[in-house]
Design an enzyme around this catalytic site. Sequence first.
Site, PDB file in Angstrom:
ATOM      1  N   GLY A  30       0.001  -3.238   5.509  1.00 20.97           N
ATOM      2  CA  GLY A  30      -0.683  -2.085   6.100  1.00 20.97           C
ATOM      3  C   GLY A  30      -1.302  -1.182   5.055  1.00 20.97           C
ATOM      4  CB  THR A  32       1.513   3.316   4.378  1.00 24.57           C
ATOM      5  OG1 THR A  32       0.943   3.872   5.573  1.00 24.57           O
ATOM      6  CG2 THR A  32       2.295   4.390   3.648  1.00 24.57           C
ATOM      7  CE  LYS A  95       7.539  -3.020   9.904  1.00 32.92           C
ATOM      8  NZ  LYS A  95       6.226  -2.535   9.466  1.00 32.92           N
ATOM      9  CD  GLU A 104       5.136  -5.826   9.134  1.00 31.92           C
ATOM     10  OE1 GLU A 104       4.174  -5.344   8.526  1.00 31.92           O
ATOM     11  OE2 GLU A 104       5.427  -5.463  10.291  1.00 31.92           O
TER      12      GLU A 104
HETATM   13  C1  5RP Z   1       1.938  -4.021  10.227  1.00 28.69           C
HETATM   14  C2  5RP Z   1       2.860  -2.869  10.358  1.00 28.69           C
HETATM   15  C3  5RP Z   1       2.540  -1.636   9.583  1.00 28.69           C
HETATM   16  O1  5RP Z   1       3.641  -1.274   8.838  1.00 28.69           O
HETATM   17  C4  5RP Z   1       2.198  -0.528  10.541  1.00 28.69           C
HETATM   18  O2  5RP Z   1       1.172  -0.967  11.402  1.00 28.69           O
HETATM   19  C5  5RP Z   1       1.760   0.734   9.784  1.00 28.69           C
HETATM   20  O3  5RP Z   1       0.535   0.487   9.163  1.00 28.69           O
HETATM   21  P1  5RP Z   1      -0.269   1.593   8.365  1.00 28.69           P
HETATM   22  O4  5RP Z   1       0.505   1.872   7.127  1.00 28.69           O
HETATM   23  O5  5RP Z   1      -1.601   0.955   8.101  1.00 28.69           O
HETATM   24  O6  5RP Z   1      -0.403   2.811   9.245  1.00 28.69           O
HETATM   25  O7  5RP Z   1       3.847  -2.886  11.057  1.00 28.69           O
HETATM   26  O8  5RP Z   1       2.289  -5.058  11.087  1.00 28.69           O
END
Ligand code: 5RP
Length: 226
Positions: A30, A32, A95, A104
């Site tokens: 993702g 972050t 998630k 994950e």
């Molecule tokens: C991907 C995930 C990510 O951790 C979740 O979507 C958060 O993403 P971002 O940091 O882009 O907001 O679960 O499958």
Amino acid sequence: MLDQNALKKLAGEYAIKYIEDGMIVGVGTGSTVKYFIDKLATKKNYIKGAVSSSEQSSQLLKQYGILLFDLNTVDCIDVYVDGADEINHQLQMIKGGGAALTREKIVAAVSRRFVCIIDESKYVMKLGKFPLPIEVIPMARSYVAREIVKIGGVPNWRQGVVTDNGNWILDVYNLDIIHPVEMEQKINNITGVVTNGLFAMRPANELVVAKSDGSIIVEKNGGIYG
Ligand code: 5RP
């Protein structure tokens, strides 16, 4: 006031504190986590390497020259760093917004410590405003959707998205997630479901929250993994 992207960067970069020499690092997926990977690259000569939770993260890790391990060759991951779409005060999460939920969840299961990194918009009192992603075997999509309707959910097929495992995603709205562990188990029991995006049985151990004033709050969950 910092914008959401700046907060993601703050949280992602802060997580480098959890990385020690010689570690095998679990890497989530993702926007972050991307900031965490950028920082991890500065430590690439000190860590053993990484286990990745998606092709997207693997690509970036490879670009940085970080050694990637196949999970089947690793008994235990020291620390797993990943984001979330929602997280509650028990550090249970939704998630899968990036469709990487199954890998994950596997990487989280093998990790001694799960550090979740978020901007403060992801912190909720009750999980479920964010639609719950479910990875399904393609031929079971309609069947799983009908079963989800029976438990009060409103499923929506994320058309055009194929997971790294070759499967499809249903995003489920309107679920009343009062007991996250029970809901996680119930949905996983539907035939054709690979897994769902509730991380309640294996919550995070630590939560790094970047707040809009630029400060960082760290919350710990003693739990069975603490
Ligand atoms: C991907 C995930 C990510 O951790 C979740 O979507 C958060 O993403 P971002 O940091 O882009 O907001 O679960 O499958």
